[in-house]
Motif scaffolding. Structure first.
Motif, PDB file in Angstrom:
ATOM      1  N   ALA A 128       3.851   8.770  11.067  1.00 15.52           N
ATOM      2  CA  ALA A 128       2.711   7.931  11.429  1.00 15.52           C
ATOM      3  C   ALA A 128       1.691   8.654  12.299  1.00 15.52           C
ATOM      4  CB  ALA A 128       3.206   6.679  12.162  1.00 15.52           C
ATOM      5  N   GLY A 129       2.116   9.689  13.007  1.00 13.00           N
ATOM      6  CA  GLY A 129       1.202  10.355  13.928  1.00 13.00           C
ATOM      7  C   GLY A 129       0.577  11.619  13.406  1.00 13.00           C
ATOM      8  N   THR A 130       1.118  12.156  12.321  1.00 12.73           N
ATOM      9  CA  THR A 130       0.671  13.479  11.888  1.00 12.73           C
ATOM     10  C   THR A 130       0.047  13.506  10.498  1.00 12.73           C
ATOM     11  OG1 THR A 130       2.854  13.984  10.959  1.00 12.73           O
ATOM     12  CG2 THR A 130       2.473  14.545  13.292  1.00 12.73           C
ATOM     13  N   PHE A 131       0.230  12.459   9.708  1.00 10.78           N
ATOM     14  CA  PHE A 131      -0.241  12.485   8.321  1.00 10.78           C
ATOM     15  C   PHE A 131      -1.637  11.879   8.244  1.00 10.78           C
ATOM     16  CE2 PHE A 131      -0.001  11.869   3.705  1.00 10.78           C
ATOM     17  CZ  PHE A 131       0.651  13.048   3.332  1.00 10.78           C
ATOM     18  N   PRO A 132      -2.631  12.585   7.693  1.00  5.51           N
ATOM     19  CA  PRO A 132      -4.022  12.104   7.666  1.00  5.51           C
ATOM     20  C   PRO A 132      -4.176  10.797   6.889  1.00  5.51           C
ATOM     21  CG  PRO A 132      -3.915  14.439   7.141  1.00  5.51           C
ATOM     22  CD  PRO A 132      -2.504  13.939   7.122  1.00  5.51           C
ATOM     23  N   MET A 133      -5.096   9.960   7.316  1.00  3.45           N
ATOM     24  CA  MET A 133      -5.310   8.660   6.697  1.00  3.45           C
ATOM     25  C   MET A 133      -5.708   8.795   5.223  1.00  3.45           C
ATOM     26  SD  MET A 133      -4.569   6.521   9.110  1.00  3.45           S
ATOM     27  CE  MET A 133      -5.160   4.966   8.455  1.00  3.45           C
ATOM     28  N   LYS A 134      -6.559   9.781   4.922  1.00  2.00           N
ATOM     29  CA  LYS A 134      -7.058   9.918   3.557  1.00  2.00           C
ATOM     30  C   LYS A 134      -5.960  10.291   2.564  1.00  2.00           C
ATOM     31  CE  LYS A 134     -10.304  12.881   4.493  1.00  2.00           C
ATOM     32  NZ  LYS A 134     -11.468  13.811   4.283  1.00  2.00           N
ATOM     33  N   LYS A 135      -4.887  10.882   3.051  1.00  2.00           N
ATOM     34  CA  LYS A 135      -3.828  11.334   2.154  1.00  2.00           C
ATOM     35  C   LYS A 135      -2.684  10.319   2.000  1.00  2.00           C
ATOM     36  CE  LYS A 135      -2.605  15.673   2.383  1.00  2.00           C
ATOM     37  NZ  LYS A 135      -3.142  16.197   1.111  1.00  2.00           N
ATOM     38  N   ARG A 136      -2.760   9.217   2.711  1.00  2.00           N
ATOM     39  CA  ARG A 136      -1.644   8.269   2.731  1.00  2.00           C
ATOM     40  C   ARG A 136      -1.560   7.410   1.465  1.00  2.00           C
ATOM     41  NH1 ARG A 136      -0.920   6.121   8.959  1.00  2.00           N
ATOM     42  NH2 ARG A 136      -1.091   8.200   9.918  1.00  2.00           N
ATOM     43  N   HIS A 137      -0.313   7.092   1.090  1.00  2.00           N
ATOM     44  CA  HIS A 137      -0.016   6.080   0.072  1.00  2.00           C
ATOM     45  C   HIS A 137       0.789   4.990   0.788  1.00  2.00           C
ATOM     46  CE1 HIS A 137      -0.432   8.945  -3.639  1.00  2.00           C
ATOM     47  NE2 HIS A 137      -1.269   9.281  -2.667  1.00  2.00           N
ATOM     48  N   ASP A 138       0.058   4.159   1.536  1.00  2.00           N
ATOM     49  CA  ASP A 138       0.660   3.185   2.450  1.00  2.00           C
ATOM     50  C   ASP A 138       0.957   1.887   1.698  1.00  2.00           C
ATOM     51  OD1 ASP A 138       1.113   1.174   4.358  1.00  2.00           O
ATOM     52  OD2 ASP A 138      -0.210   2.114   5.832  1.00  2.00           O
ATOM     53  N   ALA A 139       2.230   1.611   1.459  1.00  2.00           N
ATOM     54  CA  ALA A 139       2.619   0.443   0.664  1.00  2.00           C
ATOM     55  C   ALA A 139       2.254  -0.875   1.350  1.00  2.00           C
ATOM     56  CB  ALA A 139       4.115   0.488   0.367  1.00  2.00           C
ATOM     57  N   PHE A 140       2.321  -0.904   2.664  1.00  2.00           N
ATOM     58  CA  PHE A 140       1.963  -2.123   3.406  1.00  2.00           C
ATOM     59  C   PHE A 140       0.464  -2.401   3.252  1.00  2.00           C
ATOM     60  CE2 PHE A 140       3.083  -4.399   7.682  1.00  2.00           C
ATOM     61  CZ  PHE A 140       2.481  -5.567   7.222  1.00  2.00           C
ATOM     62  N   HIS A 141      -0.343  -1.383   3.416  1.00  2.00           N
ATOM     63  CA  HIS A 141      -1.787  -1.526   3.255  1.00  2.00           C
ATOM     64  C   HIS A 141      -2.116  -1.980   1.834  1.00  2.00           C
ATOM     65  CE1 HIS A 141      -6.047   0.402   3.914  1.00  2.00           C
ATOM     66  NE2 HIS A 141      -6.088  -0.901   3.693  1.00  2.00           N
ATOM     67  N   ALA A 142      -1.434  -1.407   0.861  1.00  2.00           N
ATOM     68  CA  ALA A 142      -1.642  -1.781  -0.538  1.00  2.00           C
ATOM     69  C   ALA A 142      -1.334  -3.256  -0.765  1.00  2.00           C
ATOM     70  CB  ALA A 142      -0.752  -0.918  -1.434  1.00  2.00           C
ATOM     71  N   ALA A 143      -0.217  -3.715  -0.212  1.00  2.00           N
ATOM     72  CA  ALA A 143       0.180  -5.110  -0.378  1.00  2.00           C
ATOM     73  C   ALA A 143      -0.829  -6.051   0.270  1.00  2.00           C
ATOM     74  CB  ALA A 143       1.566  -5.322   0.218  1.00  2.00           C
ATOM     75  N   ALA A 144      -1.311  -5.671   1.453  1.00  2.00           N
ATOM     76  CA  ALA A 144      -2.291  -6.506   2.151  1.00  2.00           C
ATOM     77  C   ALA A 144      -3.569  -6.640   1.337  1.00  2.00           C
ATOM     78  CB  ALA A 144      -2.582  -5.926   3.524  1.00  2.00           C
TER      79      ALA A 144
END
Length: 421
Positions: free
Chosen positions: A238-254
């Protein structure tokens, strides 16, 4: 027209509210629990006091019967359940049990003539609060009569193997075997012995109260479908991976859930209801980007075409990525709208009109034992209002007068069925 006694109903409400008193005005009374035993013992005491014949079946459903004047006629049965959800109220389910008791007591007290045997009953484990699924024992009884696609859900062996949510090493079958009110399978409700079922219940919603009506003449239980909507991404720090590169399942669901609300609301059906009530997230750690998120969506409406429109919207989620995550839509289960027997609904409508009690036709968005029994014998329901539409909570309330009105309507509707059939 006959009327049930308000003081008698008030006494029942006060008495049964003691069994599982949670200390905040409501109850916790799981099926086959010590609190359930106490409620059933009180039911048994009162039914034996009026001379009813008592029977129990192998699922611990209980039956109290007054004989009719014409031997050989089938029984008319009334009842509901006495188990509750955790921190539930004093009316859900148990009102139907108390109303059936009140009908039999009034028949005895007033010496009301009747041709058919009249039966008051308790269904076991409607809520499924400790041992899922809900409506377990009515579904098991009706297993052979329901549509084939539902049968697997209520196989007897599966019900017996159902594990306690509270004590996972205990099964429903084990708890049932030790329950004092378990009886014989031969005593189960069946089309050979029973003519019709009437179930009185609180509405559990605000429709009657908003309309200023004291009785709901229930026409059906709404069709319902439950889907799981799943999102697959990948986990990272959560602290080191850039936002643009994320595949965030929670964000996707929201994002997808907001889309669902927008698209379903565009359909414009005010009587369509849908709910996201359960979620699963992995790994569920505050320092890890979620790689999986799963939410439920429960959708209810009378018209299958409306449900199909919602289904199309749901499956459209799979056709695109959400925050770079894959989406999968999986059916949990569904049911068709269950319509009550028109003749029995007619008896209820005639009775409430003759009694001069305000009323309206209404459907049920909640499930009830009656919906499964309807596959087996003709069935109908009667609703009493719920204050502020609240149920499955300790503030659940229906006035004594409204409870008594519901029992009175059932009494007179049952007498009409007794006379005409």
């Amino acid at each position: 027209m006959y009327r049930c006694d308000m003081k008698s109903m008030e006494d029942k409400i006060k008495t049964f509210s003691k069994f599982g008193d949670a200390g905040h005005g409501g109850i916790t009374r799981y099926a086959l629990s010590e609190e359930d035993k106490m409620a059933r013992a009180e039911w048994l005491r009162r039914m034996e006091a009026i001379g009813a014949t008592i029977e129990m079946d192998d699922l611990a459903n209980m039956y109290a019967t007054l004989p009719g004047s014409e031997p050989g006629l089938k029984r008319i049965v009334m009842g509901s359940h006495c188990d509750s959800v955790k921190n539930g109220g004093n009316y859900d389910g148990i009102l139907g049990v108390m109303s059936a008791m009140e009908v039999l007591e009034t028949v005895v007290r007033e010496n009301i003539p009747h041709r058919h045997p009249l039966t008051a009953m308790i269904f076991t484990n409607e809520e499924g609060s400790e041992f899922p699924p809900c409506m377990m024992c009515s579904g098991t009884m009706a297993h052979d009569y329901m549509p084939e696609r539902f049968r697997d859900n209520f196989e007897y062996s599966k019900m017996m193997a159902s594990k306690s949510i509270l004590t996972p090493d205990v099964t429903f079958g084990e708890r049932l075997a030790a329950f004092p009110y378990k009886g014989d399978k031969a005593n189960r409700m069946s089309p050979e012995k029973y003519m019709a079922l009437f179930e009185t219940h609180i509405e559990q919603g605000p429709i009657l109260e908003d309309a200023g009506k004291d009785i709901g003449v229930v026409t059906c239980v709404l069709g319902q479908m439950l889907y799981r909507v799943k999102f697959y991404g990948f986990a990272a720090h959560a602290g080191t991976f850039p936002m643009k590169k994320r595949h965030d399942a929670f964000h996707a669901a929201a994002e997808a859930l907001c889309y669902l609300h927008e698209e379903i609301d565009k359909l414009g059906y005010e009587d369509l209801v849908y709910t996201t009530g359960e979620v699963v997230i992995h790994p569920c750690v505050n320092t890890v980007i979620p790689d999986f998120f799963d939410f439920s969506i429960d959708v209810r409406h009378e018209n299958p075409e409306v449900l199909n429109k919602v289904r199309e919207i749901l499956f459209s989620l799979e056709k695109r990525e959400w925050q770079k995550c894959k989406c999968e839509v999986v059916l949990g289960w569904n049911r068709d709208t269950v319509y009550w027997d028109k003749k029995l609904v007619g008896y209820v409508r005639e009775a409430v009109e003759e009694l001069g009690i305000s009323h309206m036709d209404i459907n049920s968005g909640a499930g009830h034992d009656a919906q499964y029994i309807s596959y087996m014998i003709p069935t109908t329901m009667i609703f009493a209002p719920s204050d502020k539409g609240l149920s499955h909570c300790e503030v659940e309330h229906t006035s004594v007068e409204q409870c008594t009105n519901a029992a009175t309507v059932m009494l007179n509707a049952v007498l009409k069925a007794d006379k005409d059939q």
